[in-house]
Motif scaffolding. Structure first.
Motif, PDB file in Angstrom:
ATOM      1  N   ASN A 168       0.873  -1.184   0.000  1.00 29.97           N
ATOM      2  CA  ASN A 168       0.000   0.000   0.000  1.00 29.97           C
ATOM      3  C   ASN A 168       0.911   1.235   0.000  1.00 29.97           C
ATOM      4  O   ASN A 168       1.586   1.501   0.996  1.00 29.97           O
ATOM      5  N   PRO A 169       0.972   1.993  -1.115  1.00 33.53           N
ATOM      6  CA  PRO A 169       1.881   3.141  -1.194  1.00 33.53           C
ATOM      7  C   PRO A 169       1.701   4.168  -0.087  1.00 33.53           C
ATOM      8  O   PRO A 169       2.622   4.955   0.175  1.00 33.53           O
ATOM      9  N   SER A 170       0.573   4.171   0.574  1.00 33.17           N
ATOM     10  CA  SER A 170       0.361   5.135   1.660  1.00 33.17           C
ATOM     11  C   SER A 170       1.027   4.677   2.955  1.00 33.17           C
ATOM     12  O   SER A 170       1.099   5.454   3.912  1.00 33.17           O
ATOM     13  N   GLN A 171       1.493   3.441   2.987  1.00 35.97           N
ATOM     14  CA  GLN A 171       2.229   2.914   4.144  1.00 35.97           C
ATOM     15  C   GLN A 171       3.677   2.701   3.708  1.00 35.97           C
ATOM     16  O   GLN A 171       3.970   1.802   2.921  1.00 35.97           O
ATOM     17  N   HIS A 172       4.566   3.533   4.236  1.00 34.01           N
ATOM     18  CA  HIS A 172       5.934   3.530   3.727  1.00 34.01           C
ATOM     19  C   HIS A 172       6.986   3.693   4.821  1.00 34.01           C
ATOM     20  O   HIS A 172       8.132   4.036   4.533  1.00 34.01           O
ATOM     21  N   ASP A 173       6.617   3.498   6.068  1.00 33.69           N
ATOM     22  CA  ASP A 173       7.594   3.551   7.152  1.00 33.69           C
ATOM     23  C   ASP A 173       8.359   2.230   7.230  1.00 33.69           C
ATOM     24  O   ASP A 173       8.057   1.265   6.528  1.00 33.69           O
ATOM     25  N   ILE A 174       9.363   2.182   8.112  1.00 32.41           N
ATOM     26  CA  ILE A 174      10.034   0.908   8.408  1.00 32.41           C
ATOM     27  C   ILE A 174       8.987  -0.072   8.904  1.00 32.41           C
ATOM     28  O   ILE A 174       8.174   0.246   9.775  1.00 32.41           O
ATOM     29  N   GLY A 175       8.981  -1.264   8.365  1.00 32.09           N
ATOM     30  CA  GLY A 175       8.009  -2.277   8.762  1.00 32.09           C
ATOM     31  C   GLY A 175       6.731  -2.254   7.961  1.00 32.09           C
ATOM     32  O   GLY A 175       5.805  -3.033   8.237  1.00 32.09           O
ATOM     33  N   ALA A 176       6.644  -1.403   6.935  1.00 33.81           N
ATOM     34  CA  ALA A 176       5.437  -1.355   6.101  1.00 33.81           C
ATOM     35  C   ALA A 176       5.303  -2.650   5.304  1.00 33.81           C
ATOM     36  O   ALA A 176       6.297  -3.219   4.851  1.00 33.81           O
TER      37      ALA A 176
END
Length: 435
Positions: free
Chosen positions: A242-250
Motif C-alpha cells: 500500500n503506497p500510503s504505508q511507507h515507514d520501516i516495517g510497512a
C-alpha cells in the motif's frame, strides 16, 4: 584505534562484475589501487583440490595493482553463497598466483544443510591453513600469507557455525558481513544495514543491526582489533503493498525492480540508487538506525550513503574495531557519473574517516612493487648460492632447463619451486598450468 597499526579498509571485487552492461561493467583495470588497504578477489572455487577462478587473466591484472601501490595487499576469496562443503586442506597453498593471503567465505558452517560438526571442522580448516602458511613462510623466508574469513552477523548462524575464541586464534582478520539484515525475502520493509535497532524491533529482529552483531562477536571472544565491520555499497528495494504505508516495517508484496546494470530484483548498487533518488523521490533519514531510506509510488529502497558511512566509521573508531570491509568495490559509483559525488563516494568517505589518506603509496609504472608472491608450486627452497634473482624484479621466472620448475624472486633472493605433477610453468600467465 587498533594497537600498533592503522585501520584496515578491505574491499571485495566480484569477478562477475565484468559481465554487467555498459557503465556497470567493472574489471580490475577500473580499480583505484590506492583506495583500499586490502583487496579481495571473489570468488575462487575448488575443483579436484585445486583453486580455480573464472578468468585467470583477471587475477594477473588484479595482482598487478600492487605494482602501483607498494602497501596494497591482495587476498583470494574461496566460497560464496553456494559454498556448502568443507574445503580439503590437501591443496598446495602456494598455488595463489601472487596473492598475499586467503579469505574463506563459507556461508555457512552448520547452516543451510551443512551438518553441525562443520562448526568444529571449519576451525580445523582455518587452523591447518594458518599452520601451513607458517611452514611455507619459513621454507621460503618470505612473509606469511594472511588467513581471513567472511563471517555471519546473525546470532543463530554465528552460534551454529563458529567457535569464536578458537577461530580468533588463527584468523588474522574477521570480516563480519553486517548487511542483508533485511531484504525482499521478508514481507515488510527493513534497512539493509542499520547501525542500531529500530524502536519497533522485537524478538529476534532486535539483533539485526551492526552494533549488536559486532559486539556479539567481541563479547564472545573475538579481539576487537581483528574484527572488521562490513559496509554495503548497495541497498535492497521492495514493492509496497500500500503506497500510503511507507515507514520501516510497512507491508510489502515482493522485491523491487532489478537495476539496469546489476539486473537482480530486490537489489540495487549505490550507483543505481542515485538516479532513483533524483526522480521526485521522498528521502527519509531514519534517525534511530542512522541510515536513510527512500520511496516513490509503490517502490521503497533502504540503503547506505556517505553520511551513514561517516557515522558508522565514527562508531567503528569509538569501539576500537580493526577497520571496515566493503561489499563491493564495483557497486560504488566508480565512474563518478551517477551520484555527482565524485568517484567512489562511499569508499572515499571511509578512507578519509579512517585516516587512510596517506596510508597508500603510489609507485611509478616502471618500478616493481615488493609484494608477497606465489604460484602453483608444491614447495620451494632457497637456492643458496644462486645469483639468478640478484638483478631481477620481484616475481616468477621459468627455469630454462626444467619446465616443471620456476624461480621465485623475493627481494633479490632466489627460490626454486616445483610445479605439481602433471603441471608446467606457463610463462604467458605466470602460473602453473596443465601441460
Amino acid at each position: 584505534m587498533p594497537t600498533g597499526s592503522a585501520y584496515h579498509l578491505t574491499c571485495y571485487f566480484s569477478n562477475w562484475a565484468q559481465y554487467r552492461p555498459g557503465l556497470g561493467r567493472f574489471t580490475p583495470d577500473n580499480i583505484d589501487p590506492c583506495l583500499c588497504t586490502h583487496l579481495i578477489y571473489a570468488f575462487a572455487r575448488m575443483s579436484n583440490n585445486e583453486i580455480t577462478t573464472i578468468e585467470w587473466n583477471d587475477v594477473k591484472s588484479f595482482n598487478g595493482l600492487k605494482n602501483k601501490n607498494r602497501k596494497l595487499k591482495t587476498l583470494l576469496a574461496i566460497g560464496g553463497w553456494n559454498f556448502g562443503t568443507l574445503l580439503s586442506v590437501s591443496f598446495k597453498f602456494t598455488t595463489m598466483y601472487g596473492f598475499d593471503g586467503l579469505d574463506y567465505d563459507w556461508e555457512y558452517p552448520g547452516s543451510r544443510g551443512s551438518p553441525p560438526q562443520d562448526k568444529n571442522l571449519f576451525t580445523v580448516l582455518v587452523k591447518e591453513t594458518h599452520e601451513a602458511f607458517e611452514q611455507e613462510a619459513k621454507q621460503t623466508n618470505s612473509p606469511r600469507l594472511l588467513v581471513t574469513a567472511a563471517v555471519a552477523a546473525g546470532v543463530s548462524t554465528i552460534q551454529s557455525g563458529y567457535d569464536i575464541p578458537q577461530l580468533s586464534r588463527y584468523l588474522d582478520f574477521i570480516h563480519v558481513m553486517t548487511y542483508d539484515f533485511h531484504g525482499s525475502w521478508e514481507v515488510y520493509t527493513g534497512e539493509n544495514s542499520p547501525l542500531y535497532k529500530n524502536p519497533s524491533d522485537t524478538g529476534g529482529n532486535a539483533y539485526l543491526n551492526v552494533d549488536y552483531a559486532m559486539n556479539y562477536w567481541k563479547n564472545n571472544g573475538a579481539p576487537a582489533e581483528k574484527l572488521i565491520v562490513g559496509f554495503p555499497a548497495y541497498g535492497h528495494n521492495f514493492i509496497l503493498r500500500n503506497p500510503s504505508q511507507h515507514d520501516i516495517g510497512a507491508p510489502t508484496s515482493g522485491p523491487g525492480p532489478a537495476g539496469t546494470y546489476t539486473r537482480e530484483a530486490g537489489f540495487l548498487a549505490y550507483y543505481e540508487i542515485c538516479p532513483f533518488l533524483k526522480n521526485g523521490v521522498t528521502q527519509v533519514w531514519e534517525a534511530s538506525e542512522d541510515v536513510p531510506y527512500a520511496y516513490k509510488g509503490n517502490e521503497w529502497v533502504g540503503y547506505d550513503n556517505p553520511k551513514g558511512f561517516q557515522i558508522k566509521a565514527d562508531w567503528l573508531k569509538k569501539n576500537n574495531f580493526g577497520g571496515a570491509m566493503v561489499w563491493a568495490i564495483d557497486l560504488d559509483d566508480f565512474t563518478g557519473t551517477f551520484c555527482n559525488q565524485g568517484k567512489y563516494p562511499l569508499i572515499s568517505t571511509l578512507k578519509k574517516a579512517l585516516g587512510l589518506d596517506s596510508a597508500t603509496q603510489s609507485i611509478p609504472p616502471s618500478t616493481s612493487a615488493p609484494s608477497r608472491g606465489g604460484s602453483g608450486s608444491s614447495g620451494g627452497s632457497n637456492s643458496g648460492g644462486s645469483r639468478f634473482c640478484a638483478d631481477k624484479a620481484h616475481g616468477l621466472y621459468p627455469v630454462a632447463s626444467n619446465s616443471n620448475a620456476f624461480w621465485h624472486c623475493v627481494n633479490s633472493k632466489t627460490y626454486k619451486q616445483n610445479d605439481q605433477a602433471g603441471l608446467v610453468f606457463d610463462t604467458s600467465y605466470q602460473r602453473c598450468n596443465w601441460a
